[in-house]
Design an enzyme around this catalytic site. Structure first.
Site, PDB file in Angstrom:
ATOM      1  N   SER A 158      10.621  40.996 -38.957  1.00  9.25           N
ATOM      2  CA  SER A 158      11.310  41.128 -37.675  1.00  9.25           C
ATOM      3  C   SER A 158      12.826  41.033 -37.793  1.00  9.25           C
ATOM      4  CB  SER A 158      10.790  40.071 -36.692  1.00  9.25           C
ATOM      5  OG  SER A 158      10.938  38.773 -37.229  1.00  9.25           O
ATOM      6  N   ASP A 406      14.421  30.038 -30.442  1.00 11.90           N
ATOM      7  CA  ASP A 406      14.477  30.972 -31.563  1.00 11.90           C
ATOM      8  C   ASP A 406      15.813  30.782 -32.274  1.00 11.90           C
ATOM      9  OD1 ASP A 406      14.553  33.025 -33.372  1.00 11.90           O
ATOM     10  OD2 ASP A 406      14.134  34.628 -31.942  1.00 11.90           O
ATOM     11  N   HIS A 409      16.206  34.574 -35.388  1.00 10.93           N
ATOM     12  CA  HIS A 409      16.733  35.907 -35.088  1.00 10.93           C
ATOM     13  C   HIS A 409      18.128  35.786 -34.488  1.00 10.93           C
ATOM     14  CE1 HIS A 409      12.308  36.314 -35.120  1.00 10.93           C
ATOM     15  NE2 HIS A 409      12.582  37.450 -35.743  1.00 10.93           N
TER      16      HIS A 409
END
Length: 430
Positions: A158, A406, A409
């Site tokens: 990702s 998160d 990312h």
């Protein structure tokens, strides 16, 4: 650059003045010029570097038109052993990002921090500045010119998907990409820039090898991953020869619980205490798969440009993603304040070791293999992650449920955009 003195000389010459008058005039102007500008080298070197956007010099803002000297790389950058694009500092950039959540439609919800209500914006006003090089901002027009009739692919997990969104947003300032393929889960996708006949793909292959994954979008697993250590993922191997530029990356998925297969037989596992299997460790599996990937690259005799990007650091503090860890910083950190997670460091050590061995073989076979090691520059940006703004207005009144941060990312726009500055520089040098 055409100075006033030269233009003046030409106009005088056209008027056909007497030679003596011309000589005297030149002498007078020359003296005046030297009085005003003692050294012509005093002009900022950055002013000779091609830009499209305004950018920040630490001393003064400079904007230079793209068309001038667009193919030149400053001599300073070409000095052998003096320029490491990955060692430097984050410096203030009042110009800010070249795109926003409103101007770019390629940003996925989980990285769309501004739309999701992140209140601070300071993290948007920094740019990466290598210490011994002059790094020009990413030039989308030049990039698309170089990529005419070419095919790109970013292959991995990702973070590769995060990166391709950044690249698409920056290129959209010149030409929006048209999506021409996606898989059922939108993990593998392909876009085309019609006027340049250029395609860019992201191929979901977190292990780079064949794997059966039993996990939902939030990372919850129902069974151990089944990983074939001796079989590369044909999602990318079948397309390999058709690609001109390829960026591989992997790493973090190897830390997950997995059962390892070789020759279609169970070889062992990583963290499977409920099963009577040999504990081999994720480092064993990662080294074996990387070795197979590099062997494939070297033996393929592919004549494109191949990059391997090292695993990137996370910035969870006071826990992990599943135990209340968060990332609340709002500006870059000082060097040494954050340390690479020990597990990520193991992955990186393996990557650097395997890459070093592979690069020697690649060079002998004429294969262009380059390393993208963004660990150090990324480590300094704990402020660049979505944190709780992975979700839409997570603290809105009436919002229920546990907030998961998160800190892996990157927000878009955000620090990951600087990766494209470095990437383009390496392409120009390559």
């Amino acid at each position: 650059m055409k100075f006033t003195r030269k233009a003046w000389w030409w106009s005088v010459h056209k008027r056909g003045q007497l030679l003596v008058k011309v000589a005297v005039s030149i002498l007078l102007v020359g003296l005046a010029f030297r009085f005003v500008y003692p050294k012509s080298s005093g002009f900022s070197k950055i002013a000779e570097t091609p830009f499209i956007e305004k950018t920040l010099n630490t001393e003064q803002p400079v904007s230079v038109d793209f068309q001038e000297d667009s193919d030149q790389i400053p001599e300073k950058e070409l000095s052998a052993g003096k320029c490491d694009l990955f060692i430097g500092d984050w410096i203030p950039n009042p110009a800010g990002p070249v795109y926003t959540n409103e101007s770019c439609r390629y940003i996925e919800d989980h990285q769309n921090c501004m739309t999701n209500g992140r209140p601070d914006t300071g993290y948007l006003y920094w740019r990466w500045n290598p210490r011994n090089c002059e790094l020009s901002p990413f030039n989308p027009e030049k990039f698309l010119q170089l990529m005419r009739n070419k095919a790109w692919a970013l292959i991995g997990d990702s973070i590769s998907r995060n990166h391709v969104q950044s690249l698409l947003c920056m290129l959209a300032k010149v030409e929006p990409a048209v999506e021409i393929y996606h898989d059922r889960e939108y993990k593998s996708r392909k876009w085309r820039f019609p006027s340049h006949n250029f395609t860019i793909s992201v191929i979901w292959s977190p292990f780079l090898a064949k794997a059966a994954i039993f996990e939902n979008y939030d990372g919850v697993s129902t069974s151990e991953i089944e990983l074939q250590l001796d079989k590369l993922d044909n999602k990318w191997t079948d397309l390999y020869e058709s690609l001109d530029y390829i960026m591989f990356s992997s790493g973090k998925w190897f830390i997950k619980t997995a059962v390892y297969y070789e020759n279609d037989r169970i070889l062992g596992c990583h963290y499977c205490p409920k099963r009577n299997l040999t504990e081999l460790g994720f480092n064993f599996a990662y080294r074996k798969v990387l070795n197979n990937v590099f062997d494939f690259i070297i033996n393929s005799n592919h004549k494109g440009m191949i990059f391997y990007r090292t695993a990137t650091p996370d910035h969870f503090e006071n826990g992990e993603w599943f135990s209340g860890g968060s990332c609340r910083r709002t500006k870059p950190t000082k060097e040494g304040e954050f340390k690479v997670n020990p597990l990520i460091q193991i992955l990186r050590d393996i990557e650097l070791d395997e890459f070093e061995k592979a690069s020697i073989k690649a060079s002998q076979k004429g294969v262009t293999l380059k390393l993208l090691d963004f660990v150090e520059l990324s480590l300094l940006r704990p402020d660049g992650h979505p944190g709780p703004y992975r979700h839409y207005y997570p603290f809105a009144k009436g919002r229920k449920g546990k907030i998961i941060n998160d800190c892996l990312h990157w927000c878009l726009p955000g620090p990951i955009d600087s990766w494209n500055d470095v990437l383009m520089e390496m392409i120009l040098r390559g």
